[in-house]
Design a protein around this motif. Structure first.
Motif, PDB file in Angstrom:
ATOM      1  N   ASN A 199       0.847  -1.198   0.000  1.00 36.41           N
ATOM      2  CA  ASN A 199       0.000   0.000   0.000  1.00 36.41           C
ATOM      3  C   ASN A 199       0.881   1.246   0.000  1.00 36.41           C
ATOM      4  O   ASN A 199       2.110   1.154  -0.017  1.00 36.41           O
ATOM      5  CB  ASN A 199      -0.989  -0.017   1.175  1.00 36.41           C
ATOM      6  CG  ASN A 199      -0.312   0.079   2.535  1.00 36.41           C
ATOM      7  OD1 ASN A 199       0.865   0.433   2.663  1.00 36.41           O
ATOM      8  ND2 ASN A 199      -1.057  -0.241   3.580  1.00 36.41           N
ATOM      9  N   ILE A 206       0.335  -5.946   1.453  1.00 37.14           N
ATOM     10  CA  ILE A 206      -1.102  -6.219   1.526  1.00 37.14           C
ATOM     11  C   ILE A 206      -1.520  -7.393   0.644  1.00 37.14           C
ATOM     12  O   ILE A 206      -2.683  -7.794   0.648  1.00 37.14           O
ATOM     13  CB  ILE A 206      -1.937  -4.974   1.165  1.00 37.14           C
ATOM     14  CG1 ILE A 206      -1.626  -4.497  -0.256  1.00 37.14           C
ATOM     15  CG2 ILE A 206      -1.712  -3.861   2.182  1.00 37.14           C
ATOM     16  CD1 ILE A 206      -2.560  -3.424  -0.766  1.00 37.14           C
ATOM     17  N   GLY A 207      -0.563  -7.954  -0.097  1.00 33.70           N
ATOM     18  CA  GLY A 207      -0.877  -9.107  -0.930  1.00 33.70           C
ATOM     19  C   GLY A 207       0.377  -9.743  -1.485  1.00 33.70           C
ATOM     20  O   GLY A 207       1.422  -9.092  -1.584  1.00 33.70           O
ATOM     21  N   THR A 255      -2.182 -17.002  -4.378  1.00 31.07           N
ATOM     22  CA  THR A 255      -2.320 -15.561  -4.180  1.00 31.07           C
ATOM     23  C   THR A 255      -3.008 -15.384  -2.844  1.00 31.07           C
ATOM     24  O   THR A 255      -3.769 -16.248  -2.397  1.00 31.07           O
ATOM     25  CB  THR A 255      -3.155 -14.842  -5.271  1.00 31.07           C
ATOM     26  OG1 THR A 255      -4.477 -15.358  -5.266  1.00 31.07           O
ATOM     27  CG2 THR A 255      -2.529 -14.965  -6.635  1.00 31.07           C
ATOM     28  N   CYS A 256      -2.745 -14.262  -2.219  1.00 29.45           N
ATOM     29  CA  CYS A 256      -3.330 -13.987  -0.913  1.00 29.45           C
ATOM     30  C   CYS A 256      -3.270 -12.482  -0.695  1.00 29.45           C
ATOM     31  O   CYS A 256      -2.238 -11.860  -0.976  1.00 29.45           O
ATOM     32  CB  CYS A 256      -2.541 -14.733   0.168  1.00 29.45           C
ATOM     33  SG  CYS A 256      -3.143 -14.507   1.846  1.00 29.45           S
ATOM     34  N   THR A 257      -4.367 -11.914  -0.222  1.00 30.84           N
ATOM     35  CA  THR A 257      -4.391 -10.484   0.072  1.00 30.84           C
ATOM     36  C   THR A 257      -5.051 -10.258   1.423  1.00 30.84           C
ATOM     37  O   THR A 257      -5.664 -11.153   1.995  1.00 30.84           O
ATOM     38  CB  THR A 257      -5.179  -9.681  -0.997  1.00 30.84           C
ATOM     39  OG1 THR A 257      -6.570  -9.923  -0.829  1.00 30.84           O
ATOM     40  CG2 THR A 257      -4.735 -10.042  -2.406  1.00 30.84           C
ATOM     41  N   ASP A 258      -4.951  -9.030   1.880  1.00 25.61           N
ATOM     42  CA  ASP A 258      -5.636  -8.653   3.116  1.00 25.61           C
ATOM     43  C   ASP A 258      -7.075  -8.212   2.834  1.00 25.61           C
ATOM     44  O   ASP A 258      -7.758  -7.729   3.715  1.00 25.61           O
ATOM     45  CB  ASP A 258      -4.867  -7.552   3.844  1.00 25.61           C
ATOM     46  CG  ASP A 258      -4.873  -6.216   3.104  1.00 25.61           C
ATOM     47  OD1 ASP A 258      -5.388  -6.134   1.956  1.00 25.61           O
ATOM     48  OD2 ASP A 258      -4.351  -5.236   3.667  1.00 25.61           O
ATOM     49  N   SER A 290      -7.804  -5.994   0.299  1.00 26.54           N
ATOM     50  CA  SER A 290      -7.794  -4.695  -0.388  1.00 26.54           C
ATOM     51  C   SER A 290      -8.390  -4.834  -1.780  1.00 26.54           C
ATOM     52  O   SER A 290      -8.114  -5.793  -2.498  1.00 26.54           O
ATOM     53  CB  SER A 290      -6.362  -4.157  -0.496  1.00 26.54           C
ATOM     54  OG  SER A 290      -5.842  -3.880   0.776  1.00 26.54           O
ATOM     55  N   ALA A 297      -6.672  -5.926  -5.359  1.00 22.95           N
ATOM     56  CA  ALA A 297      -5.320  -6.413  -5.076  1.00 22.95           C
ATOM     57  C   ALA A 297      -5.029  -7.722  -5.816  1.00 22.95           C
ATOM     58  O   ALA A 297      -3.953  -7.870  -6.411  1.00 22.95           O
ATOM     59  CB  ALA A 297      -5.128  -6.590  -3.565  1.00 22.95           C
ATOM     60  N   ASN A 298      -5.956  -8.657  -5.782  1.00 21.63           N
ATOM     61  CA  ASN A 298      -5.725  -9.944  -6.441  1.00 21.63           C
ATOM     62  C   ASN A 298      -5.542  -9.772  -7.945  1.00 21.63           C
ATOM     63  O   ASN A 298      -4.659 -10.388  -8.548  1.00 21.63           O
ATOM     64  CB  ASN A 298      -6.883 -10.903  -6.143  1.00 21.63           C
ATOM     65  CG  ASN A 298      -6.408 -12.186  -5.513  1.00 21.63           C
ATOM     66  OD1 ASN A 298      -5.259 -12.337  -5.152  1.00 21.63           O
ATOM     67  ND2 ASN A 298      -7.318 -13.123  -5.389  1.00 21.63           N
ATOM     68  N   LEU A 328      -2.110  -8.539  -8.702  1.00 26.08           N
ATOM     69  CA  LEU A 328      -1.099  -9.591  -8.551  1.00 26.08           C
ATOM     70  C   LEU A 328      -1.106 -10.546  -9.735  1.00 26.08           C
ATOM     71  O   LEU A 328      -0.043 -10.878 -10.269  1.00 26.08           O
ATOM     72  CB  LEU A 328      -1.330 -10.348  -7.238  1.00 26.08           C
ATOM     73  CG  LEU A 328      -0.969  -9.566  -5.979  1.00 26.08           C
ATOM     74  CD1 LEU A 328      -1.582 -10.222  -4.746  1.00 26.08           C
ATOM     75  CD2 LEU A 328       0.547  -9.451  -5.850  1.00 26.08           C
TER      76      LEU A 328
END
Length: 158
Positions: A36, A42-43, A66-69, A71, A74-75, A78
């Motif tokens: 961020n 965040i990912g 894949t992994c994000t918080d 947001s 975000a995915n 990525l």
């Protein structure tokens, strides 16, 4: 938000802390981070050799995690970054899987297309004649999945 290189160890920790149903990947060819405006991770996305050996032709890369918080977008960012890096490295195809109950919106937004539905399998540790209830509580055993791909136009890797 901006893309940032990260180590496998950083990606594994993030997945361990945030992923709702998968363990961290054991290895990778590369991992990508998303940060961020404050520089906080965040990912993450981890890419490696395809798990299914019939896809492992040297020109296909798999997004293993894949992994994000959570947001927004975000995915998608990525997945797009992985594909751009993969093409720059000479890969012609990138694949990944989702659970059947996941929408795939991030993948479609990144240019991936649905290839096919894959019925549940009991897991790697089960015999080929496994019981219906066998399922690793963390992982994809016993879950219907969807195969997605993005590829260079004209590339044929079926």
């Amino acid at each position: 938000m901006y893309i940032s290189p990260i180590t496998l160890k950083q990606a594994q920790k993030f997945v361990l802390d945030y992923h709702r149903h998968n363990k961290p990947p054991r290895g990778h060819k590369f991992s990508i981070g998303l940060k961020n405006e404050n520089g906080e991770l965040i990912g993450v996305a981890c890419a490696g050799r395809p798990v299914a050996r019939h896809f492992d032709n040297g020109l296909t890369l798999e997004v293993n995690r894949t992994c994000t918080d959570g947001s927004r977008n975000a995915n998608s960012m990525l997945y797009g970054a992985v594909w751009r890096a993969a093409k720059a490295m000479g890969y012609e195809r990138c694949i990944t899987y989702t659970q059947a109950d996941e929408s795939g919106a991030s993948l479609r937004a990144s240019g991936f297309v649905k290839v096919r539905d894959i019925p549940a399998r009991p897991g790697w540790s089960a015999s080929s004649v496994a019981l219906k209830d066998m399922r690793d509580p963390v992982g994809n055993g016993g879950v219907d999945r969807v195969l997605w791909e993005i590829k260079i136009k004209g590339a044929n890797h079926d």
